[in-house]
Every structure is written in structure tokens, then in C-alpha cells.
Design an enzyme around this catalytic site. Structure first.
Site, PDB file in Angstrom:
ATOM      1  N   HIS B  80       0.846  -1.202   0.000  1.00  0.00           N
ATOM      2  CA  HIS B  80       0.000   0.000   0.000  1.00  0.00           C
ATOM      3  C   HIS B  80       0.881   1.252   0.000  1.00  0.00           C
ATOM      4  CE1 HIS B  80      -2.873   3.059   1.186  1.00  0.00           C
ATOM      5  NE2 HIS B  80      -2.150   3.311   2.261  1.00  0.00           N
ATOM      6  N   ASP B 109       6.194  21.689 -26.472  1.00  0.00           N
ATOM      7  CA  ASP B 109       6.216  20.336 -25.903  1.00  0.00           C
ATOM      8  C   ASP B 109       7.265  20.318 -24.796  1.00  0.00           C
ATOM      9  OD1 ASP B 109       6.276  17.477 -25.455  1.00  0.00           O
ATOM     10  OD2 ASP B 109       5.425  17.248 -27.457  1.00  0.00           O
ATOM     11  N   TRP B 145       7.138   0.148   3.763  1.00  0.00           N
ATOM     12  CA  TRP B 145       7.642   0.893   2.593  1.00  0.00           C
ATOM     13  C   TRP B 145       9.034   1.451   2.865  1.00  0.00           C
ATOM     14  CZ3 TRP B 145       8.740   6.158   1.379  1.00  0.00           C
ATOM     15  CH2 TRP B 145       8.580   7.054   2.427  1.00  0.00           C
ATOM     16  N   SER B 173      12.864   6.207 -13.875  1.00  0.00           N
ATOM     17  CA  SER B 173      11.742   6.922 -14.468  1.00  0.00           C
ATOM     18  C   SER B 173      11.615   8.323 -13.869  1.00  0.00           C
ATOM     19  CB  SER B 173      10.463   6.116 -14.249  1.00  0.00           C
ATOM     20  OG  SER B 173       9.338   6.912 -14.440  1.00  0.00           O
ATOM     21  N   SER B 174      11.668   8.417 -12.543  1.00  0.00           N
ATOM     22  CA  SER B 174      11.527   9.742 -11.916  1.00  0.00           C
ATOM     23  C   SER B 174      12.663  10.656 -12.295  1.00  0.00           C
ATOM     24  CB  SER B 174      11.531   9.647 -10.392  1.00  0.00           C
ATOM     25  OG  SER B 174      10.614   8.756  -9.940  1.00  0.00           O
ATOM     26  N   HIS B 257      13.089  12.061   3.695  1.00  0.00           N
ATOM     27  CA  HIS B 257      12.433  13.320   4.021  1.00  0.00           C
ATOM     28  C   HIS B 257      12.298  14.233   2.804  1.00  0.00           C
ATOM     29  CE1 HIS B 257      10.311  16.148   6.348  1.00  0.00           C
ATOM     30  NE2 HIS B 257      10.965  17.043   5.629  1.00  0.00           N
ATOM     31  N   GLU B 259      11.915  13.271  -0.038  1.00  0.00           N
ATOM     32  CA  GLU B 259      10.849  12.606  -0.784  1.00  0.00           C
ATOM     33  C   GLU B 259       9.464  13.073  -0.342  1.00  0.00           C
ATOM     34  OE1 GLU B 259      10.473  10.622  -3.303  1.00  0.00           O
ATOM     35  OE2 GLU B 259       8.408   9.930  -2.949  1.00  0.00           O
ATOM     36  N   TYR B 261       8.696  15.900   0.647  1.00  0.00           N
ATOM     37  CA  TYR B 261       8.479  17.223   0.055  1.00  0.00           C
ATOM     38  C   TYR B 261       8.289  17.147  -1.451  1.00  0.00           C
ATOM     39  CZ  TYR B 261       8.528  19.390   4.418  1.00  0.00           C
ATOM     40  OH  TYR B 261       8.149  19.735   5.684  1.00  0.00           O
ATOM     41  N   SER B 272      -1.800  27.199  -5.291  1.00  0.00           N
ATOM     42  CA  SER B 272      -1.501  28.601  -5.578  1.00  0.00           C
ATOM     43  C   SER B 272      -2.057  29.040  -6.927  1.00  0.00           C
ATOM     44  CB  SER B 272       0.012  28.843  -5.574  1.00  0.00           C
ATOM     45  OG  SER B 272       0.563  28.438  -4.361  1.00  0.00           O
ATOM     46  N   HIS B 306      14.699  13.336  12.146  1.00  0.00           N
ATOM     47  CA  HIS B 306      13.500  13.390  12.994  1.00  0.00           C
ATOM     48  C   HIS B 306      12.681  12.101  12.874  1.00  0.00           C
ATOM     49  CE1 HIS B 306      11.257  15.748   9.579  1.00  0.00           C
ATOM     50  NE2 HIS B 306      11.107  14.451   9.398  1.00  0.00           N
ATOM     51  N   HIS B 307      13.058  11.244  11.937  1.00  0.00           N
ATOM     52  CA  HIS B 307      12.426   9.928  11.858  1.00  0.00           C
ATOM     53  C   HIS B 307      13.146   8.916  12.742  1.00  0.00           C
ATOM     54  CE1 HIS B 307       9.858  11.036   8.429  1.00  0.00           C
ATOM     55  NE2 HIS B 307      10.870  11.807   8.087  1.00  0.00           N
ATOM     56  N   THR B 332       6.595  27.091   5.647  1.00  0.00           N
ATOM     57  CA  THR B 332       5.293  26.486   5.401  1.00  0.00           C
ATOM     58  C   THR B 332       4.196  27.423   5.880  1.00  0.00           C
ATOM     59  OG1 THR B 332       6.389  24.393   5.874  1.00  0.00           O
ATOM     60  CG2 THR B 332       4.014  24.327   5.622  1.00  0.00           C
ATOM     61  N   LYS B 335       3.439  30.164   3.469  1.00  0.00           N
ATOM     62  CA  LYS B 335       2.558  29.768   2.376  1.00  0.00           C
ATOM     63  C   LYS B 335       1.102  29.808   2.803  1.00  0.00           C
ATOM     64  CE  LYS B 335       5.562  27.053  -0.382  1.00  0.00           C
ATOM     65  NZ  LYS B 335       5.131  27.793  -1.563  1.00  0.00           N
ATOM     66  N   ARG B 454       1.692   1.082  15.001  1.00  0.00           N
ATOM     67  CA  ARG B 454       1.335   0.953  13.596  1.00  0.00           C
ATOM     68  C   ARG B 454       1.862  -0.377  13.065  1.00  0.00           C
ATOM     69  NH1 ARG B 454       5.740   4.913  10.563  1.00  0.00           N
ATOM     70  NH2 ARG B 454       4.731   4.108   8.702  1.00  0.00           N
TER      71      ARG B 454
HETATM   72  C1  HEM Z   1       5.545  21.100   9.277  1.00  0.00           C
HETATM   73  C2  HEM Z   1       5.841  20.104   8.534  1.00  0.00           C
HETATM   74  C3  HEM Z   1       6.188  18.704   9.010  1.00  0.00           C
HETATM   75  C4  HEM Z   1       6.794  18.284  10.152  1.00  0.00           C
HETATM   76  C5  HEM Z   1       7.277  19.145  11.278  1.00  0.00           C
HETATM   77  C6  HEM Z   1       6.881  16.839  10.088  1.00  0.00           C
HETATM   78  C7  HEM Z   1       7.442  16.039  11.053  1.00  0.00           C
HETATM   79  C8  HEM Z   1       7.473  14.659  11.011  1.00  0.00           C
HETATM   80  C9  HEM Z   1       8.112  13.815  11.973  1.00  0.00           C
HETATM   81  C10 HEM Z   1       8.869  14.314  13.195  1.00  0.00           C
HETATM   82  C11 HEM Z   1       7.917  12.516  11.613  1.00  0.00           C
HETATM   83  C12 HEM Z   1       8.456  11.271  12.293  1.00  0.00           C
HETATM   84  C13 HEM Z   1       7.495  10.709  13.262  1.00  0.00           C
HETATM   85  C14 HEM Z   1       7.943   9.390  13.795  1.00  0.00           C
HETATM   86  O1  HEM Z   1       8.188   8.447  13.018  1.00  0.00           O
HETATM   87  O2  HEM Z   1       8.014   9.272  15.030  1.00  0.00           O
HETATM   88  C15 HEM Z   1       7.157  12.539  10.399  1.00  0.00           C
HETATM   89  C16 HEM Z   1       6.763  11.410   9.715  1.00  0.00           C
HETATM   90  C17 HEM Z   1       6.249  11.452   8.434  1.00  0.00           C
HETATM   91  N1  HEM Z   1       5.924  12.588   7.712  1.00  0.00           N
HETATM   92 FE1  HEM Z   1       6.036  14.483   8.371  1.00  0.00          FE
HETATM   93  N2  HEM Z   1       6.326  16.417   8.932  1.00  0.00           N
HETATM   94  C18 HEM Z   1       5.905  17.516   8.235  1.00  0.00           C
HETATM   95  C19 HEM Z   1       5.316  17.539   7.008  1.00  0.00           C
HETATM   96  C20 HEM Z   1       5.145  16.443   6.217  1.00  0.00           C
HETATM   97  C21 HEM Z   1       4.745  16.473   4.835  1.00  0.00           C
HETATM   98  C22 HEM Z   1       4.441  17.731   4.056  1.00  0.00           C
HETATM   99  C23 HEM Z   1       4.696  15.197   4.409  1.00  0.00           C
HETATM  100  C24 HEM Z   1       4.336  14.634   3.067  1.00  0.00           C
HETATM  101  C25 HEM Z   1       3.613  15.198   2.190  1.00  0.00           C
HETATM  102  C26 HEM Z   1       5.067  14.352   5.514  1.00  0.00           C
HETATM  103  C27 HEM Z   1       5.117  12.984   5.454  1.00  0.00           C
HETATM  104  C28 HEM Z   1       5.527  12.172   6.469  1.00  0.00           C
HETATM  105  C29 HEM Z   1       5.572  10.743   6.391  1.00  0.00           C
HETATM  106  C30 HEM Z   1       5.221   9.903   5.158  1.00  0.00           C
HETATM  107  C31 HEM Z   1       6.012  10.280   7.626  1.00  0.00           C
HETATM  108  C32 HEM Z   1       6.132   8.844   8.084  1.00  0.00           C
HETATM  109  C33 HEM Z   1       7.205   8.082   7.486  1.00  0.00           C
HETATM  110  C34 HEM Z   1       7.177   6.670   8.001  1.00  0.00           C
HETATM  111  O3  HEM Z   1       7.705   6.422   9.098  1.00  0.00           O
HETATM  112  O4  HEM Z   1       6.614   5.799   7.318  1.00  0.00           O
HETATM  113  N3  HEM Z   1       5.327  15.138   6.593  1.00  0.00           N
HETATM  114  N4  HEM Z   1       6.893  13.855  10.052  1.00  0.00           N
HETATM  115 CU   LIG Z   2      10.481  13.779   7.624  1.00  0.00          CU
END
Ligand code: HEM
Ligand SMILES: [Cu+2]
Lengths: 191, 534
Positions: B80, B109, B145, B173-174, B257, B259, B261, B272, B306-307, B332, B335, B454
Site C-alpha cells: 500500500h 512540448d 515501505w 523513471s523519476s 524526508h 521525498e 516534500y 496557488s 527526525h524519523h 510552510t 505559504k 502501527r
Molecule cells: C511542518 C511540517 C512537518 C513536520 C514538522 C513533520 C514532522 C514529522 C516527523 C517528526 C515525523 C516522524 C514521526 C515518527 O516516526 O516518530 C514525520 C513522519 C512522516 N511525515 Fe512528516 N512532517 C511535516 C510535514 C510532512 C509532509 C508535508 C509530508 C508529506 C507530504 C510528511 C510525510 C511524512 C511521512 C510519510 C512520515 C512517516 C514516514 C514513516 O515512518 O513511514 N510530513 N513527520
Molecule cells: Cu520527515
């Protein structure tokens, strides 16, 4: 607006972009040694020196304080060995050279090779643990059913910050029988 | 505001001749065809990934094991995630880029049309390989993933080789797509289309493309290391051989990370474009939007750990990554402030694209807030790997990225198909989606805070009620998307109200100067832009 009129040069740009791609791919791999060096210098991941350090200068023993070291031993999942240290915890003065014996027993009916890997927690203490002699610098071949007593001689660097009063030295014993048979070097002792 | 000279060039029929049938699609180098292919592929993947999500939610409807076995459950969470990230969101954005960037900058084009064909057509193969790996003995990828080592090395099945291969193809591809976008934007802008006159969608994609070039190769490197660790006796991530599993996480998140964005910057561009159109006011703070996007992209390289707060990082590193992460909230916030200011005293109307854009602004902000909570190191020890994280990233990705893609579809469908999306159905789709998405994801915050982990197929009894609600939300959201399918099919079948060249009163941009549907070839002679189009 002159940029609009200059003839676009796609191939130059593509070359540059492709070069960046290759560079970033290489960078990913370059991060591996960089990370290792970084950890070695800072002790971030609890790694300790894996080759003998110079002996302690006996004059520098800091008798005003004691550091507690806790020893911890484990065998990796599925390795039928026994592995232990003669003491669980020890208090030493920084600079004082001490020897601790570890014991490993191969409880199987075949000859095996193990490798113990050290790790210090908190990582901050890792660079201050200086081993002058350690079984962990080499593989540990053990014949079927044999027991080996393996010494580890170390001292704590007198420069260790005051706030570190206790740290843990943990050894994990891994099965290296296959890798040793294939002649793969496991721990780099060349330094 | 937009002063476009010379848009009335020929749209003669002799320009439109193209091969028919399957050959047209296989060999096409036309940016509009390729854009459509990407979008349709992404739509298909959206339903495939969505079906897997429903399997997950069906299992989690009640505590205990009912429907699938744990190993299959793990395959579902893994696939997924992979499908939604690499198959749905990223190709949707690439499709939008293909369709819109040339038209928005007045180019005939994409710069590299043949490469464009390749970058699309290798994608279906990557997904066929990845999906079919589930049929192998032992099943497909089941390590999440994020494919953390040693799950993906020591403990994975042989399908891992196929997984690595598929990721390589997706990455190629990307990267090709990104190169194409960069070269197009740098070389193909119409006279007078200076950088600071480009629509924000073009700007955000430009920056995204650089992010892709920077991090997709790192991902390729990590999967290669996983492959060699598993099959060729290297020890990048194997402590026994002198490696370090934590290194995997550093490398992965160095890609990971930026990614996330990559999956949100183009959304910022879409929103916008849409908000000014329906607020009938120029975008507030255009330049600050550009700089904020660049700042976010730059900072995204400095926050990866931060992950990894719970891996036992030293305090100093934790603090560094915590503050850097919080710093991202500043651009952010700029914006969000600009979007709200654009709406301020505008004469707003609420057509379907605007509804989705508004929902985006509100729900994405909620996701940003939970992100900031997660960024606080000490509390992340409680939240990490719980449903709170799941709630966070689904707010930013589903009600963020996916909603923006839907907004874009409703906004540009008239241009693509020549027909207005059925407004009644579209509004129904919106209300069903926006309500169900919150039933689906909001309660996840609570079970997460209460400690539900999770990626586990079973849970403690006290979480039962909330999980039942979440699952109901999931099925409602999933089936609501069939309404979207109906709207799209209706437009593609050329049914409904025909669209004029500029169907949205307040819309700005070169794409509205060409007829609807956009002819096969547009801007063969470049338009001349003499004033900013905003
Ligand atoms: C103010 C903006 C953001 C902050 C401060 C933030 C912060 C964080 C933090 C600290 C985690 C880790 C949590 C953990 O695993 O304990 C996390 C996970 C995640 N964030 Fe964000 N994030 C932000 C915006 C975004 C955006 C814009 C996206 C995507 C469009 C995003 C997608 C994700 C994803 C996919 C994970 C989980 C990854 C995984 O463990 O599978 N985040 N975020
Ligand atoms: Cu992140």
C-alpha cells in the site's frame, strides 16, 4: 531577456544533470565511510577502538574519582555458545589499567569461529574507553566443545568528562564460521 | 493582466495527425498524451493501493485475527505504501507536469519528448514486477515501505531482489522525468516568460525536480546496498560484518524526508493556481511563495533524523534535528498565510476545484501541526511508530497531496477533455471525501496517543471502538472515490457540458488562452509575454 534568444543547449544541460545524478549516487555510497569515520571520532554509535591503543601513562591516574563500568555479554540469535565476563561491574580510576577476563564456550559438536563486537552506552563515553588488548580485535576460533578464556585489558582515558560516572560495555558474539572459512576479513585490524 | 500577443496561431487539422490505436499511446512523444498516460496510470494505482488499504482496514475492524494472516497483512501495509508513494502520488504529479508545464510557459512540448516516452513506459513494468513478486513463494515485500535493514536483508524473502529491481526502474523513471522538467523550464520558456513570471506550479515543480535529482540516486544506492547485503555478502547494514543497521536509516531518510516534500511541493503550486482563480484576486506574495518553496526544499535535507529520534542519537543531534524540523514550519506558515491572504476580501465562489483547495489548506495545516508535535524529540518517544504518525502523514498526504491532485483534476479537466466535470457529482464527491477522510484519519490521533502501534494486524481491546470507526471511514472514503471515477469517465466519454477556452472566470495563465480541449499541438509559435501572468 536576452536568455530567451540564446539558442537552447539541451545536451550540455542533460550532461550536467546526468553528472549530478551519478554524483549523488556516489555520494550515497560515500556516506558509508563518512558515517563510520564520524562515529569513530565522536563515538556516536557506541563503537570503540578496534585495534590496540597506546598504554596508559601510569602517572596520569586520576585517583580523585571512580568510573563504574558495567559489562554485558550476549550471543547473537541462534549461536549455541556461552559467553560471559568474570565480573558484571567494576569501578576504576581513570588512567588505571585493568584486565577483565571473558569466557566463551562452544557448546556444539563442530569447530566454529566467533567474533565479538563491542558497543558502549552512552556513546559519549565510547572514545574514552581505550583497550590495549582485546579478544575482540580478532576472530575467536573455538573447537567443538572447547572453552576459551579471553582477556581484555583497558583503561579509561583521564580526559573523560566528569559527568560520566557509569557506562556499559556490551559485547555481542556473532557466528563467523562461514565468513572465516571464505577468508573474508571481518574486523579491520590494519590501523 | 495577462497580455499575450500572438496566441492565434494555427490549430489546423494537418497538425493534429497522429497514429491511432495502441501505437499512438506506445510511441507517443506528445506531452499531452504522456501526461494523460501518467494520470491514468496513477488513477489505476490509486485504486490498487486503495484496495490494499481496505484489506488492512477490514482486518483492523475488530481486534483479533479475522481475514488475513499477519504475513499477508505486512505485505499489504508495505505494498500500500509503496504503491501510493511511487505509483499514485508521484506519477500523478509527473502527469500534471507533462500536461501543464509546456502550456504554462508557452512551449510546444517538453524539451526531451522521446525520453519522456521512455520515462512513462518503464513505469508499468516496474509495478508489474513489484506486484507480481507477491506471487513468489514466501510472498512479496513485507518489511514496510521504509524497508529497514535487517528486515529487508536478513529476514526478507527472495522477492526482495524483484523489489530492488522495481525500485531501480521507478527511480530511473523519476530521474528522467525530473531532467525533462528542468531542461524544459530552463530552455523552452516563451519570450518574456522570465523566471519570476512563471506560474507557481511551474516553480514548485522546478524545485521538486532538483530534489528528485538529488535524492532518487541515494535511494538507488540504498536499495543496491540492501541487495548486496542480502545476496553478495557485503555488510553495509550487518553489525556482524562491521556494518551498522542504523546507517540504513540515515541513508533511507536522507532520501525519505526530501521525498515527502517531493510529494507536497507540486501541491503547493496547484493550490496557488486555484485559490487566486476562485478568489478573483492575484496570489498574495508571489515572490515569498517562490522563496518559501526553495527554503523548504533546502531545509528538507537537514531534518532527516527526525524519523530516528528513538535510535539513541546523542542529545546534541536530537536537538539539532528538532530545531531544524521546526524551522521548516516557518516557510510552510508563510505559504498558508499567503493563501489565506489571497482569499481575504476576495469574491470567492466554491466550484469543485476551490472546494478541494480549501480543504487542502485546512487539512494540510492539521497535518503540519501534528508534524510539529512529532518533531518535539521527547514526545516523539511516545508517538513514534504509533497511529499518531499514521494520522500525521495521511493528513499531509491524503487530505494534502491527494486532495490537491483532485483539485487539479477538476480545475484542468475542462482543458484536457473539453468537457466540464459534472458539478453535482463533483460536489458530492467532495463532501463524501472530506467527511469520510476525517472519520478515517482523525480518530487515529487518539489511538496513537493511547499507544496503538502501527503496522500490527491485531490490537488491544480498548482500541476496538475507534478502530471500528476508522474502518468505516476508510470504506466510505474508498467508495467515495468511485464518484470521482464517474466524473472522470464522463468527461472522457465527452458527455456533459462542453467547456469554453477559459471556463473559470478568475483563472489566469497561458493554458486558458488555447481552446478546450487543448489541441494536440499548442504554442508551435511561442506567445510573447509582456506582463506577469498572475
Ligand atoms: C511542518 C511540517 C512537518 C513536520 C514538522 C513533520 C514532522 C514529522 C516527523 C517528526 C515525523 C516522524 C514521526 C515518527 O516516526 O516518530 C514525520 C513522519 C512522516 N511525515 Fe512528516 N512532517 C511535516 C510535514 C510532512 C509532509 C508535508 C509530508 C508529506 C507530504 C510528511 C510525510 C511524512 C511521512 C510519510 C512520515 C512517516 C514516514 C514513516 O515512518 O513511514 N510530513 N513527520
Ligand atoms: Cu520527515
Amino acid at each position: 531577456m536576452s536568455e530567451q534568444h540564446s539558442k537552447p543547449d539541451n545536451s550540455k544541460m542533460i550532461t550536467r544533470l546526468l553528472a549530478s545524478v551519478v554524483l549523488m549516487f556516489a555520494f550515497g555510497f560515500a556516506l558509508v565511510p563518512l558515517y563510520e569515520k564520524f562515529c569513530e571520532v565522536t563515538g556516536f554509535n557506541g563503537r570503540t577502538n578496534n585495534s590496540a591503543a597506546a598504554g596508559s601513562d601510569g602517572n596520569l591516574v586520576d585517583t580523585t574519582r571512580l568510573v563504574t563500568i558495567e559489562f554485558h555479554t550476549r550471543v547473537n540469535r541462534g549461536l549455541p555458545w556461552e559467553f560471559s565476563s568474570e565480573v558484571r561491574r567494576l569501578q576504576v580510576h581513570p588512567g588505571e589499567t585493568t584486565t577483565v577476563n571473558f569466557t566463551a564456550t562452544n557448546r556444539t559438536g563442530r569447530d566454529m569461529t566467533g567474533q565479538a563486537l563491542p558497543s558502549v552506552a552512552p556513546g559519549e563515553a565510547a572514545p574514552y574507553l581505550l583497550k590495549t588488548e582485546c579478544f575482540c580485535f580478532q576472530n575467536q576460533p573455538l573447537a567443538a566443545g572447547d572453552t576459551a578464556v579471553m582477556p581484555m585489558q583497558f583503561y579509561v582515558d583521564p580526559d573523560i568528562p566528569n559527568h560520566i560516572r557509569t557506562f556499559t560495555l556490551s559485547y555481542m558474539m556473532y557466528d563467523m564460521t562461514e565468513a572465516a572459512a571464505q577468508g573474508r576479513v571481518v574486523v579491520d585490524t590494519s590501523e | 493582466m495577462s497580455t499575450v500577443v500572438d496566441t492565434h496561431h494555427e490549430h489546423d487539422d494537418h497538425h493534429d495527425h497522429k497514429p491511432t490505436g495502441i501505437k499512438r499511446w506506445l510511441f507517443t512523444t506528445n506531452h499531452k498524451d504522456i501526461g494523460s498516460l501518467y494520470l491514468l496510470f496513477s488513477f489505476l494505482m490509486f485504486f490498487a493501493g486503495g484496495t490494499m488499504a481496505l484489506v488492512i482496514r477490514a482486518e483492523l475492524f475488530q481486534p483479533g485475527m479475522q481475514i488475513v494472516d499477519p504475513h499477508f497483512f505486512n505485505q499489504m501495509t508495505t505494498m500500500h505504501g509503496l504503491i501510493m508513494v511511487f505509483g499514485a502520488v508521484m506519477p500523478a504529479f509527473t502527469g500534471l507536469a507533462n500536461w501543464m508545464i509546456p502550456m504554462m510557459i508557452g512551449a510546444p512540448d517538453m524539451a526531451l519528448p522521446r525520453m519522456n516516452n521512455w520515462s512513462f513506459w518503464i513505469l508499468p513494468f516496474a509495478f508489474i514486477i513489484m506486484l507480481s513478486s507477491m506471487l513468489m513463494p514466501g510472498g512479496g515485500p513485507a518489511f514496510g515501505w521504509t524497508f529497514y535493514a535487517p528486515l529487508s536483508t536478513t529476514y526478507s524473502t527472495d522477492s526482495t531482489a524483484l523489489f530492488v529491481f522495481a525500485i531501480h526502474i521507478m527511480g530511473i523513471s523519476s530521474i528522467m522525468g525530473a531532467i525533462n522538467v528542468i531542461v524544459t523550464i530552463m530552455n523552452m520558456r516563451a519570450p518574456g516568460m522570465t523566471y519570476m513570471r512563471m506560474p507557481l506550479f511551474v516553480w514548485t515543480w522546478f524545485i521538486t525536480a532538483f530534489l528528485l535529482i538529488a535524492v532518487m540516486p541515494v535511494l538507488a544506492g540504498v536499495v543496491t546496498m540492501v541487495l548486496t547485503d542480502k545476496y553478495f555478502a557485503t555488510s553495509f547494514f550487518d553489525a556482524a560484518g562491521g556494518g551498522d543497521p542504523v546507517l540504513f536509516q540515515h541513508l533511507f531518510w536522507f532520501f525519505g524526508h526530501p521525498e515527502v516534500y517531493i510529494m507536497i511541493l507540486p501541491s503547493f503550486g496547484i493550490v496557488s493556481a486555484i485559490i487566486p482563480a476562485f478568489a478573483r484576486k492575484p496570489l498574495f506574495g508571489y515572490a515569498s511563495m517562490v522563496y518559501a518553496t526553495a527554503a523548504i526544499a533546502g531545509l528538507s535535507f537537514l531534518v532527516w533524523a527526525h524519523h530516528m529520534f528513538t535510535t539513541g542519537m546523542p542529545v546534541f543531534a536530537s536537538l539539532f534535528f528538532m530545531y531544524m524540523t521546526m524551522l521548516i514550519a516557518v516557510p510552510t506558515g508563510v505559504k498558508i498565510f499567503n493563501w489565506v491572504s489571497t482569499m481575504w476580501r476576495g469574491s470567492m465562489t466554491f466550484e469543485p476545484p476551490m472546494l478541494f483547495a480549501l480543504a487542502f489548506v485546512i487539512l494540510f495545516t492539521i497535518g503540519g501541526f501534528s508534524g510539529i508535535m512529532l518533531a518535539i524529540t521527547p514526545v516523539d518517544f511516545q508517538y513514534h511508530d504509533t497511529y499518531f504518525v499514521v494520522a500525521h502523514f495521511h493528513y499531509v498526504l491524503v487530505s494534502g497531496a491527494v486532495f490537491s491532485i483532485m483539485a487539479a483534476a477538476y480545475y484542468w479537466l475542462p482543458k484536457w477533455s473539453g468537457f466540464m466535470p459534472d458539478e453535482g457529482l463533483a460536489k458530492l464527491h467532495f463532501w463524501c471525501s472530506v467527511i469520510s477522510v476525517n472519520i478515517l484519519f482523525f480518530p487515529m490521533h487518539f489511538v496513537g496517543l493511547a499507544g496503538m502501534p502501527r503496522r500490527i494486524p491485531d490490537y488491544a481491546l480498548q482500541f476496538a471502538d475507534i478502530n471500528a470507526i476508522v474502518s468505516v471511514g476508510a470504506f466510505l472514503f474508498g467508495f467515495s472515490q468511485l464518484i470521482f471515477l464517474a466524473v472522470v469517465v464522463k468527461c472522457m466519454a465527452k458527455k456533459g457540458q462542453a467547456a469554453v477556452a477559459k471556463p473559470w472566470e478568475g483563472a489566469e495563465g497561458l493554458e486558458w488562452d488555447v481552446p478546450s480541449p487543448a489541441p494536440y499541438h499548442t504554442f508551435d509559435t511561442p506567445p510573447k509575454i509582456e506582463a506577469p501572468i498572475r
